[in-house]
Design a protein around this motif. Structure first.
Motif, mmCIF file in Angstrom:
data_model
loop_
_atom_site.group_PDB
_atom_site.id
_atom_site.type_symbol
_atom_site.label_atom_id
_atom_site.label_comp_id
_atom_site.label_asym_id
_atom_site.label_seq_id
_atom_site.Cartn_x
_atom_site.Cartn_y
_atom_site.Cartn_z
ATOM 1 N N ALA A 1 -4.366 -6.248 -3.642
ATOM 2 C CA ALA A 1 -3.707 -4.889 -3.117
ATOM 3 C C ALA A 1 -2.313 -5.049 -3.535
ATOM 4 C CB ALA A 1 -3.618 -5.098 -1.683
ATOM 5 N N LEU A 2 -1.848 -3.840 -4.072
ATOM 6 C CA LEU A 2 -0.618 -3.680 -4.290
ATOM 7 C C LEU A 2 0.250 -3.109 -3.107
ATOM 8 C CD1 LEU A 2 -1.135 -2.254 -7.855
ATOM 9 C CD2 LEU A 2 -0.735 -4.362 -7.264
ATOM 10 N N PHE A 3 1.524 -3.321 -2.905
ATOM 11 C CA PHE A 3 2.094 -2.943 -1.748
ATOM 12 C C PHE A 3 3.657 -2.072 -1.830
ATOM 13 C CE2 PHE A 3 -0.791 -5.858 0.149
ATOM 14 C CZ PHE A 3 -1.181 -5.391 1.289
ATOM 15 N N ALA A 4 4.020 -0.959 -1.368
ATOM 16 C CA ALA A 4 5.259 -0.072 -1.734
ATOM 17 C C ALA A 4 6.175 -0.907 -1.194
ATOM 18 C CB ALA A 4 5.099 1.108 -1.310
ATOM 19 N N ASN A 5 6.076 -1.687 -0.128
ATOM 20 C CA ASN A 5 7.229 -2.658 0.474
ATOM 21 C C ASN A 5 7.128 -4.155 0.134
ATOM 22 O OD1 ASN A 5 8.180 -0.382 2.007
ATOM 23 N ND2 ASN A 5 6.375 -0.611 2.892
ATOM 24 N N ASP A 6 8.087 -4.836 0.269
ATOM 25 C CA ASP A 6 8.248 -6.369 -0.012
ATOM 26 C C ASP A 6 7.158 -6.755 1.159
ATOM 27 O OD1 ASP A 6 8.603 -8.497 -1.686
ATOM 28 O OD2 ASP A 6 10.779 -8.505 -0.956
ATOM 29 N N ASP A 7 6.788 -8.252 0.849
ATOM 30 C CA ASP A 7 6.441 -8.886 1.808
ATOM 31 C C ASP A 7 4.775 -8.412 2.330
ATOM 32 O OD1 ASP A 7 8.200 -10.980 1.924
ATOM 33 O OD2 ASP A 7 9.317 -9.855 3.380
ATOM 34 N N GLY B 1 2.778 -2.338 4.929
ATOM 35 C CA GLY B 1 2.554 -1.163 4.496
ATOM 36 C C GLY B 1 1.172 -1.003 4.004
ATOM 37 N N GLY B 2 0.936 0.290 3.760
ATOM 38 C CA GLY B 2 -0.589 0.636 3.154
ATOM 39 C C GLY B 2 -0.812 0.273 1.683
ATOM 40 N N PRO B 3 -1.750 -0.496 1.547
ATOM 41 C CA PRO B 3 -2.088 -1.092 0.177
ATOM 42 C C PRO B 3 -2.819 -0.104 -0.634
ATOM 43 C CG PRO B 3 -4.007 -1.705 1.858
ATOM 44 C CD PRO B 3 -2.882 -0.906 2.700
#
Length: 135
Positions: free
Chosen positions: A101-107, A110-112
């Motif tokens: 999964a890639l996330f728009a936020n660090d750590d 948020g929505g993946p």
């Protein structure tokens, strides 16, 4: 107690990074984000590692490659910002039997943006991940 400043990666982020700087031939395509599709032989040649998520700084698996895999059972979150890859990823290949999964936020919050097991995404469109979850 002294604290080492030589490492930007926390213990909870134990992972192996393969920063492969070799440029690959770019088949640049422009268009809407592609949905995840099964990894084809061309994509497999661009990511020859097993159980690994390969990220590319150009669409269609071109440009520089950054490869990451988890050494922790159950998976781990990897900050792309810590490795200089925040906002750079344009395409991805997942050679793992587990989804990533890639996330728009660090750590990994948020929505993946899912990259299914043994699949690839040739164009992430306007999505710019800051972190990834690999199993």
């Amino acid at each position: 107690m002294s604290r080492s400043t030589g490492s930007t990666v926390s213990r909870r982020r134990r992972f192996t990074l393969f920063a492969v700087g070799a440029a690959t031939a770019a088949l640049v395509g422009v268009g809407a984000p592609a949905s995840a599709s099964p990894a084809n032989s061309a994509a497999a040649a661009d990511c020859p590692f097993s159980a690994t998520l390969c990220l590319f700084d150009q669409t269609s698996f071109g440009g520089e490659r950054f490869a990451v895999k988890s050494l922790v059972p159950g998976g781990t979150c990897v900050s792309l910002n810590d490795s200089g890859w925040g906002n750079r990823v344009r395409s991805a290949i997942n050679t793992s039997s587990q989804g990533a999964a890639l996330f728009a936020n660090d750590d990994c919050v948020g929505g993946p943006y899912q990259v299914a097991a043994n699949s690839s995404v040739s164009n992430l469109g306007s999505f710019r991940p800051q972190s990834v979850w690999v199993s």
